[in-house]
Design a protein around this motif. Structure first.
Motif, PDB file in Angstrom:
ATOM      1  N   PHE A  77       0.829  -1.201   0.000  1.00 26.88           N
ATOM      2  CA  PHE A  77       0.000   0.000   0.000  1.00 26.88           C
ATOM      3  C   PHE A  77       0.872   1.262   0.000  1.00 26.88           C
ATOM      4  CE2 PHE A  77      -2.487  -3.242   2.240  1.00 26.88           C
ATOM      5  CZ  PHE A  77      -3.611  -3.279   1.430  1.00 26.88           C
ATOM      6  N   ARG A  78       0.311   2.304  -0.595  1.00 22.66           N
ATOM      7  CA  ARG A  78       0.969   3.612  -0.564  1.00 22.66           C
ATOM      8  C   ARG A  78       0.380   4.369   0.630  1.00 22.66           C
ATOM      9  NH1 ARG A  78       1.527   8.059  -5.472  1.00 22.66           N
ATOM     10  NH2 ARG A  78       2.748   9.573  -4.280  1.00 22.66           N
ATOM     11  N   THR A  79       1.194   4.574   1.654  1.00 24.38           N
ATOM     12  CA  THR A  79       0.710   5.145   2.914  1.00 24.38           C
ATOM     13  C   THR A  79       1.566   6.347   3.292  1.00 24.38           C
ATOM     14  OG1 THR A  79      -0.020   2.966   3.633  1.00 24.38           O
ATOM     15  CG2 THR A  79       0.235   4.625   5.349  1.00 24.38           C
ATOM     16  N   TYR A  80       0.922   7.330   3.869  1.00 30.33           N
ATOM     17  CA  TYR A  80       1.684   8.480   4.354  1.00 30.33           C
ATOM     18  C   TYR A  80       1.212   8.868   5.745  1.00 30.33           C
ATOM     19  CZ  TYR A  80      -2.373  11.249   2.826  1.00 30.33           C
ATOM     20  OH  TYR A  80      -3.635  11.757   2.657  1.00 30.33           O
ATOM     21  N   VAL A  81       2.127   9.494   6.493  1.00 31.05           N
ATOM     22  CA  VAL A  81       1.873   9.928   7.867  1.00 31.05           C
ATOM     23  C   VAL A  81       1.843  11.449   7.914  1.00 31.05           C
ATOM     24  CG1 VAL A  81       2.871  10.089  10.182  1.00 31.05           C
ATOM     25  CG2 VAL A  81       2.859   7.911   8.990  1.00 31.05           C
ATOM     26  N   THR A  82       0.868  11.977   8.603  1.00 27.79           N
ATOM     27  CA  THR A  82       0.788  13.418   8.866  1.00 27.79           C
ATOM     28  C   THR A  82       0.904  13.620  10.375  1.00 27.79           C
ATOM     29  OG1 THR A  82      -0.660  13.750   6.959  1.00 27.79           O
ATOM     30  CG2 THR A  82      -0.587  15.502   8.618  1.00 27.79           C
ATOM     31  N   ALA A  83       1.859  14.417  10.774  1.00 29.71           N
ATOM     32  CA  ALA A  83       2.096  14.623  12.210  1.00 29.71           C
ATOM     33  C   ALA A  83       2.297  16.098  12.505  1.00 29.71           C
ATOM     34  CB  ALA A  83       3.318  13.833  12.670  1.00 29.71           C
ATOM     35  N   GLU A  84       1.656  16.543  13.559  1.00 25.04           N
ATOM     36  CA  GLU A  84       1.887  17.888  14.088  1.00 25.04           C
ATOM     37  C   GLU A  84       2.582  17.713  15.444  1.00 25.04           C
ATOM     38  OE1 GLU A  84      -1.642  20.264  14.144  1.00 25.04           O
ATOM     39  OE2 GLU A  84      -2.272  19.568  12.154  1.00 25.04           O
ATOM     40  N   ILE A  85       3.780  18.241  15.544  1.00 19.88           N
ATOM     41  CA  ILE A  85       4.636  17.960  16.701  1.00 19.88           C
ATOM     42  C   ILE A  85       5.021  19.252  17.406  1.00 19.88           C
ATOM     43  CG2 ILE A  85       6.839  16.949  17.434  1.00 19.88           C
ATOM     44  CD1 ILE A  85       6.670  15.146  14.958  1.00 19.88           C
ATOM     45  N   VAL A  86       4.990  19.195  18.733  1.00 22.30           N
ATOM     46  CA  VAL A  86       5.384  20.337  19.567  1.00 22.30           C
ATOM     47  C   VAL A  86       6.477  19.871  20.527  1.00 22.30           C
ATOM     48  CG1 VAL A  86       4.615  21.935  21.359  1.00 22.30           C
ATOM     49  CG2 VAL A  86       3.146  21.456  19.420  1.00 22.30           C
ATOM     50  N   LEU A  87       7.468  20.725  20.739  1.00 18.66           N
ATOM     51  CA  LEU A  87       8.545  20.445  21.690  1.00 18.66           C
ATOM     52  C   LEU A  87       8.296  21.226  22.977  1.00 18.66           C
ATOM     53  CD1 LEU A  87      11.616  20.756  19.278  1.00 18.66           C
ATOM     54  CD2 LEU A  87      10.259  18.717  19.799  1.00 18.66           C
ATOM     55  N   LYS A  88       8.263  20.519  24.089  1.00 19.91           N
ATOM     56  CA  LYS A  88       8.175  21.183  25.400  1.00 19.91           C
ATOM     57  C   LYS A  88       9.599  21.452  25.859  1.00 19.91           C
ATOM     58  CE  LYS A  88       6.247  20.654  30.073  1.00 19.91           C
ATOM     59  NZ  LYS A  88       7.268  20.352  31.042  1.00 19.91           N
ATOM     60  N   VAL A  89       9.904  22.726  26.127  1.00 18.32           N
ATOM     61  CA  VAL A  89      11.276  23.104  26.462  1.00 18.32           C
ATOM     62  C   VAL A  89      11.343  23.680  27.875  1.00 18.32           C
ATOM     63  CG1 VAL A  89      11.864  23.504  24.060  1.00 18.32           C
ATOM     64  CG2 VAL A  89      11.046  25.398  25.443  1.00 18.32           C
ATOM     65  N   GLN A  90      12.575  23.757  28.399  1.00 17.39           N
ATOM     66  CA  GLN A  90      12.761  24.084  29.812  1.00 17.39           C
ATOM     67  C   GLN A  90      12.421  25.527  30.157  1.00 17.39           C
ATOM     68  OE1 GLN A  90      16.694  24.167  32.271  1.00 17.39           O
ATOM     69  NE2 GLN A  90      15.985  22.057  32.240  1.00 17.39           N
ATOM     70  N   ASN A  91      12.786  26.461  29.300  1.00 18.81           N
ATOM     71  CA  ASN A  91      12.556  27.878  29.614  1.00 18.81           C
ATOM     72  C   ASN A  91      12.563  28.708  28.330  1.00 18.81           C
ATOM     73  OD1 ASN A  91      15.371  28.208  28.982  1.00 18.81           O
ATOM     74  ND2 ASN A  91      15.838  27.541  31.075  1.00 18.81           N
ATOM     75  N   SER A  92      12.344  30.001  28.490  1.00 13.30           N
ATOM     76  CA  SER A  92      12.267  30.888  27.327  1.00 13.30           C
ATOM     77  C   SER A  92      13.606  30.992  26.602  1.00 13.30           C
ATOM     78  CB  SER A  92      11.805  32.281  27.761  1.00 13.30           C
ATOM     79  OG  SER A  92      12.685  32.819  28.740  1.00 13.30           O
ATOM     80  N   ALA A  93      14.717  30.901  27.341  1.00  9.96           N
ATOM     81  CA  ALA A  93      16.038  30.950  26.706  1.00  9.96           C
ATOM     82  C   ALA A  93      16.229  29.743  25.791  1.00  9.96           C
ATOM     83  CB  ALA A  93      17.133  30.997  27.769  1.00  9.96           C
ATOM     84  N   THR A  94      15.790  28.568  26.240  1.00 12.41           N
ATOM     85  CA  THR A  94      15.878  27.373  25.413  1.00 12.41           C
ATOM     86  C   THR A  94      15.014  27.513  24.174  1.00 12.41           C
ATOM     87  OG1 THR A  94      16.256  25.993  27.368  1.00 12.41           O
ATOM     88  CG2 THR A  94      15.548  24.875  25.371  1.00 12.41           C
ATOM     89  N   ALA A  95      13.820  28.062  24.352  1.00 19.72           N
ATOM     90  CA  ALA A  95      12.920  28.276  23.210  1.00 19.72           C
ATOM     91  C   ALA A  95      13.580  29.177  22.168  1.00 19.72           C
ATOM     92  CB  ALA A  95      11.610  28.888  23.687  1.00 19.72           C
ATOM     93  N   SER A  96      14.292  30.189  22.631  1.00 15.27           N
ATOM     94  CA  SER A  96      14.984  31.101  21.714  1.00 15.27           C
ATOM     95  C   SER A  96      16.147  30.402  21.008  1.00 15.27           C
ATOM     96  CB  SER A  96      15.486  32.318  22.492  1.00 15.27           C
ATOM     97  OG  SER A  96      16.182  33.196  21.649  1.00 15.27           O
ATOM     98  N   ASN A  97      16.942  29.640  21.763  1.00 16.04           N
ATOM     99  CA  ASN A  97      18.084  28.926  21.178  1.00 16.04           C
ATOM    100  C   ASN A  97      17.641  27.852  20.202  1.00 16.04           C
ATOM    101  OD1 ASN A  97      19.894  30.434  22.702  1.00 16.04           O
ATOM    102  ND2 ASN A  97      19.937  28.951  24.383  1.00 16.04           N
ATOM    103  N   LEU A  98      16.465  27.287  20.453  1.00 11.72           N
ATOM    104  CA  LEU A  98      15.963  26.197  19.626  1.00 11.72           C
ATOM    105  C   LEU A  98      15.728  26.637  18.180  1.00 11.72           C
ATOM    106  CD1 LEU A  98      15.181  23.211  20.045  1.00 11.72           C
ATOM    107  CD2 LEU A  98      12.847  23.967  20.412  1.00 11.72           C
ATOM    108  N   LYS A  99      15.405  27.900  18.001  1.00 15.27           N
ATOM    109  CA  LYS A  99      15.117  28.390  16.661  1.00 15.27           C
ATOM    110  C   LYS A  99      16.318  28.230  15.728  1.00 15.27           C
ATOM    111  CE  LYS A  99      11.733  31.738  18.371  1.00 15.27           C
ATOM    112  NZ  LYS A  99      11.408  33.169  18.546  1.00 15.27           N
ATOM    113  N   ASN A 100      17.526  28.263  16.303  1.00 15.70           N
ATOM    114  CA  ASN A 100      18.734  28.162  15.476  1.00 15.70           C
ATOM    115  C   ASN A 100      18.965  26.746  14.950  1.00 15.70           C
ATOM    116  OD1 ASN A 100      19.418  30.885  15.975  1.00 15.70           O
ATOM    117  ND2 ASN A 100      20.357  30.341  17.925  1.00 15.70           N
ATOM    118  N   VAL A 101      18.388  25.740  15.611  1.00 22.75           N
ATOM    119  CA  VAL A 101      18.618  24.347  15.195  1.00 22.75           C
ATOM    120  C   VAL A 101      17.322  23.652  14.776  1.00 22.75           C
ATOM    121  CG1 VAL A 101      20.694  24.079  16.617  1.00 22.75           C
ATOM    122  CG2 VAL A 101      18.456  23.562  17.606  1.00 22.75           C
TER     123      VAL A 101
END
Length: 207
Positions: free
Chosen positions: A90-114
C-alpha cells in the motif's frame, strides 16, 4: 640653606601625607578590585557547574510549575510533517503535528537556530519506520525518544550524554574508574534536559 617657614613646612608635610594616603588607597583599591574580580570569577564557575545548574532549574520549576514553554517543530505554513512510509504493497503516508516542550524561554529562543535540523531528523526518522510500527504506541514513543535525544544533543551535548549513560549497561569511565554520573548526587531526568518532551498535537496514518 634657607629656613622654611612653619606654614610652608606644614604645607609640605600635608602634601607628603596626602600623597602617601593616596598611594595607599590606590594600592588598596587595586588589590580590592583584583580580589573582587577573582571572587566573581569563582562564583561564575561555581554557578556554571552542571550540578548547580540542574538544582537551580529544579528550584525554579518548583516555584513556577505553570511557566511552561512550547515550540512547534515544523517551520512550514501548515505546521505539520507529512512523509511516505513503508506499508507493504500500500501507498501510505503519515501526517504529524509535533510540539517540543522546552525548559525555559532561553531554550525556546536557542531552539530556533537548530529547528531545521530537528525537523529534518524527524522527517527522516518517520519515513524510515514501517507504518505497522507507527500504528502502535510503542513505535510512536520510540520515534519521539529519538527526536528528543537528537534535539538535546544539539543544545547541550554534555548533559545529554550523562542522561544517556544512566541507561547504559557499561557507562563511560573516567580516569579514576568512575562513571561520569558518579559525581552527581541525583539522577538526571527528562525534566532537566533543554527539550523535556516531544508531543503530538495530531498524528494520522492515511492510505
Amino acid at each position: 640653606m634657607p629656613k622654611l617657614s612653619s606654614s610652608t613646612l606644614r604645607k609640605k608635610i600635608f602634601l607628603a601625607v596626602a600623597g602617601v594616603v593616596f598611594l595607599a588607597l590606590a594600592v588598596g583599591g587595586f588589590f580590592y578590585y583584583q580580589q573582587h574580580a577573582y571572587e566573581k570569577e569563582l562564583a561564575e564557575i561555581e554557578a556554571n557547574k552542571l550540578e548547580n545548574k540542574i538544582i537551580k532549574a529544579r528550584l525554579y520549576r518548583e516555584k513556577n510549575p505553570l511557566d511552561n514553554h512550547y515550540v512547534k517543530l515544523t517551520s512550514n505554513h501548515y505546521n505539520r510533517i507529512q512523509v511516505n512510509v513503508n506499508d507493504g504493497k500500500f501507498r501510505t503516508y503519515v501526517t504529524a503535528e509535533i510540539v517540543l516542550k522546552v525548559q525555559n524561554s532561553a531554550t525556546a529562543s536557542n531552539l530556533k537556530n537548530v529547528l531545521p535540523l530537528i525537523e529534518h531528523k524527524a522527517n527522516t526518522l518517520l519515513s524510515s519506520i514501517p507504518a505497522q510500527d507507527l500504528r502502535s504506541a510503542f513505535g510512536r514513543n520510540a520515534f519521539t525518544q529519538q527526536v528528543l535525544l537528537f534535539a538535546n544533543d544539539l543544545l547541550d551535548p554534555e548533559l545529554t550524554t550523562l542522561y544517556k549513560n544512566q541507561f547504559n549497561a557499561t557507562p563511560a569511565k573516567t580516569g579514576d574508574n568512575k562513571s561520569e554520573t558518579d559525581s552527581l548526587p541525583f539522577e538526571i531526568t527528562t525534566e532537566d534536559l533543554p527539550v523535556q518532551a516531544v508531543l503530538f498535537e495530531a498524528f494520522v496514518i492515511n492510505r
